[in-house]
Design an enzyme around this catalytic site. Structure first.
Site, PDB file in Angstrom:
ATOM      1  N   LYS A  75       0.867  -1.181   0.000  1.00 11.55           N
ATOM      2  CA  LYS A  75       0.000   0.000   0.000  1.00 11.55           C
ATOM      3  C   LYS A  75       0.903   1.230   0.000  1.00 11.55           C
ATOM      4  O   LYS A  75       1.942   1.240   0.682  1.00 11.55           O
ATOM      5  CB  LYS A  75      -0.886  -0.030   1.248  1.00 11.55           C
ATOM      6  CG  LYS A  75      -1.905   1.100   1.336  1.00 11.55           C
ATOM      7  CD  LYS A  75      -2.807   0.941   2.558  1.00 11.55           C
ATOM      8  CE  LYS A  75      -3.851   2.046   2.656  1.00 11.55           C
ATOM      9  NZ  LYS A  75      -4.755   1.875   3.817  1.00 11.55           N
ATOM     10  N   SER A 150      -9.758   2.081   2.912  1.00  8.05           N
ATOM     11  CA  SER A 150      -8.865   2.833   2.069  1.00  8.05           C
ATOM     12  C   SER A 150      -7.851   1.966   1.311  1.00  8.05           C
ATOM     13  O   SER A 150      -7.241   2.445   0.368  1.00  8.05           O
ATOM     14  CB  SER A 150      -8.087   3.836   2.924  1.00  8.05           C
ATOM     15  OG  SER A 150      -7.253   3.159   3.842  1.00  8.05           O
ATOM     16  N   SER A 174     -10.062  -0.317   7.080  1.00  7.32           N
ATOM     17  CA  SER A 174      -9.497  -0.227   5.729  1.00  7.32           C
ATOM     18  C   SER A 174      -8.806  -1.467   5.184  1.00  7.32           C
ATOM     19  O   SER A 174      -8.447  -1.486   4.007  1.00  7.32           O
ATOM     20  CB  SER A 174      -8.514   0.939   5.657  1.00  7.32           C
ATOM     21  OG  SER A 174      -9.223   2.136   5.525  1.00  7.32           O
TER      22      SER A 174
END
Ligand code: GLN
Length: 483
Positions: A75, A150, A174
């Site tokens: 990420k 997210s 997330s």
């Protein structure tokens, strides 16, 4: 070969069925073929092939670890030495990290291959991946729908087989929420289990990194590398890290599962409720005891979180001032102009909204009414989990109130967006670990089952998830066009 799990790929590499270079090339080709998903912000092709070569050497020398040669992606919230780390924001669009996050260091030491950096909501603020400066990520199950956020880039990339496994971070859901909406397995560890060093801070008392994979078995392999004490993170735990793969096959006879009645109300979509009921039945068949429990303070989780998280964010994001990192406005007339225009031009609307709420909640005169009160609620919610987990081994529930929603559907309605976190946020306030695993499909869109455990009970969660995946096919399904 890209359809295989990390465990299968590791075997293939050891048996010489394919090399890490071949595997890495196959994934890099697939990433290019499926750029329509917008799941990557940066692809580190050259670096990946070099790492793959080194991994092949290590495999040949016989000193490989389980992740040696396995293509993964990070990420874009994890700092990566020499590689852009944007956190999904314009303000860090030109930021090249000068060091690696501890998690990245650990994957490097294990010989994993990093394919690139994955798209995400700006500063991990969002539930749909629509707040990214780099544009929305598409859900491979339905390109008109969000992948969740997210960590939406991570979930979409794993679901579409663009990468064997990915990292995510979870402040209020997330990892679990995008895992649920994309039909993959996601694990948010206990707060402090995985180092936050080099993981750009959103809300420091809630943030936690974890693995996003196809299976629980793969999540165990990744968590093994990620977990552990880090002297560079004062909130990381020094509790010993168990062997997460060792207990995957422990029988579930007598497992006590609690179902909070506050999770199973009329607000839950009826088809999701039916899917979860069928999943829980599988556990009953495996010998688990199911018990209704009550967690009376859960209904206050969203209002408490949306004070605490923005409060911490407003402090954390003050470092992005146009002086030390990233974007700077052109021709500032003085220091105040430099600060205000740099931040004004480079932060997106959701980030600005959080900074405003957080600053307000922390300001003199309002602190007691909002921040302190939210902290008291946080304590009550933690007590709810402590009490419940003294009675049962794990808690189960939904991850999301609906399946993946359309891109644009909630992006202009922050309250609706915040409500999509209703089943995940309390877990972060308490700091306990939780997983989302694929539990079925409704109208050909994935539904996640949430499994919540006691502090540092990751091995138990992985065991409970793995056993489900031994008797159900949901984790093996791929979205059409991405098989
Ligand atoms: N959706 C929540 C938020 O916007 C959680 C995000 C996260 O876990 N990073 O804050």
């Amino acid at each position: 070969m890209y359809q295989q799990t990390i465990a299968q790929l590791a075997l293939g590499l050891r048996q010489g069925t394919f090399t890490s270079v071949e595997l890495t090339q196959a994934y890099l080709t697939r990433i290019k073929q499926h750029s329509e998903l917008n799941s990557f912000i940066t692809v580190t092709e050259e670096q990946a092939l070099q790492a793959a070569k080194a991994a092949d050497l290590r495999l040949a020398q016989g000193n490989a670890e389980p992740l040696t040669g396995i293509p993964l992606a990070q990420k874009d919230i994890f700092c990566t030495l020499g590689v852009k780390t944007s956190c999904g924001s314009k303000i860090l669009d030109n930021f090249i990290a000068p060091y690696n996050a501890t998690v990245v260091e650990k994957f490097n030491a294990a010989g994993a291959v990093m394919l690139g950096k994955l798209n995400m909501d700006e500063f991990a603020m969002g539930s749909s991946n629509e707040t990214s400066f780099y544009g929305a990520v598409k859900n491979p199950w339905d390109l008109n729908c969000v992948p969740g956020g997210s960590s939406g880039g991570s979930a979409a990339a794993v679901a579409a087989h663009l990468v064997a496994g990915a990292t995510g971070t979870d402040t209020g859901g997330s990892i679990r929420q995008p895992a649920a909406l994309c039909g993959i397995t996601g694990l948010k560890p206990t707060y402090g289990r995985v180092s936050r060093y080099g993981m750009i801070a959103y809300a420091s008392s809630l943030d936690q990194g974890g693995p996003m994979t196809r299976t629980a078995e793969d999540a165990a392999i990744m968590l093994q590398v990620m977990a552990g004490f880090d002297p560079k993170d004062s909130t990381s735990s020094d509790q010993a890290v168990p062997d997460y793969s060792a207990s995957l096959n422990a029988p579930l006879q007598g497992l006590k599962i609690g179902l909070p009645k506050e999770f199973f109300t009329a607000d839950l979509d009826s088809e999701i409720a039916a899917t979860l009921a069928a999943a829980i039945d599988e556990y009953r068949k495996m010998g688990a005891e199911i018990k209704e429990i009550s967690m009376p303070n859960l209904n206050m989780a969203i209002p408490a979180y949306y004070i605490i998280a923005p409060a911490e964010a407003s402090a954390n994001l003050s470092r992005f001032d146009g002086v030390r990192f990233g974007y700077r406005c052109s021709n500032p007339v003085d220091l105040t102009d430099l600060y205000t225009r740099s931040r004004g031009e480079a932060f997106g609307n959701e980030v600005k909204r959080r900074i405003l709420i957080g600053t307000y909640a922390l300001s003199a005169g309002y602190y007691d009414a909002y921040y302190l009160k939210a902290q008291k609620i946080r304590r009550l919610i933690s007590e709810d989990f402590k009490n419940a987990l003294a009675e049962v081994d794990v808690i189960m529930g939904p991850v999301t109130p609906s399946t993946a929603f359309a891109i644009g559907e909630k992006s202009n309605d922050p309250i609706q967006m915040y409500l999509s976190d209703i089943y995940t946020i309390a877990i972060n306030l308490a700091g306990v670990p939780a997983m989302s695993i694929p539990a079925g499909l409704v109208n050909n869109k994935p539904v996640g089952l949430q499994i919540i455990g006691n502090y540092f009970a990751e091995a138990k969660l992985l065991n409970v998830a793995h056993q489900f995946q031994q008797v159900t096919p949901w984790h093996q399904h791929s979205p059409k066009g991405f098989e």
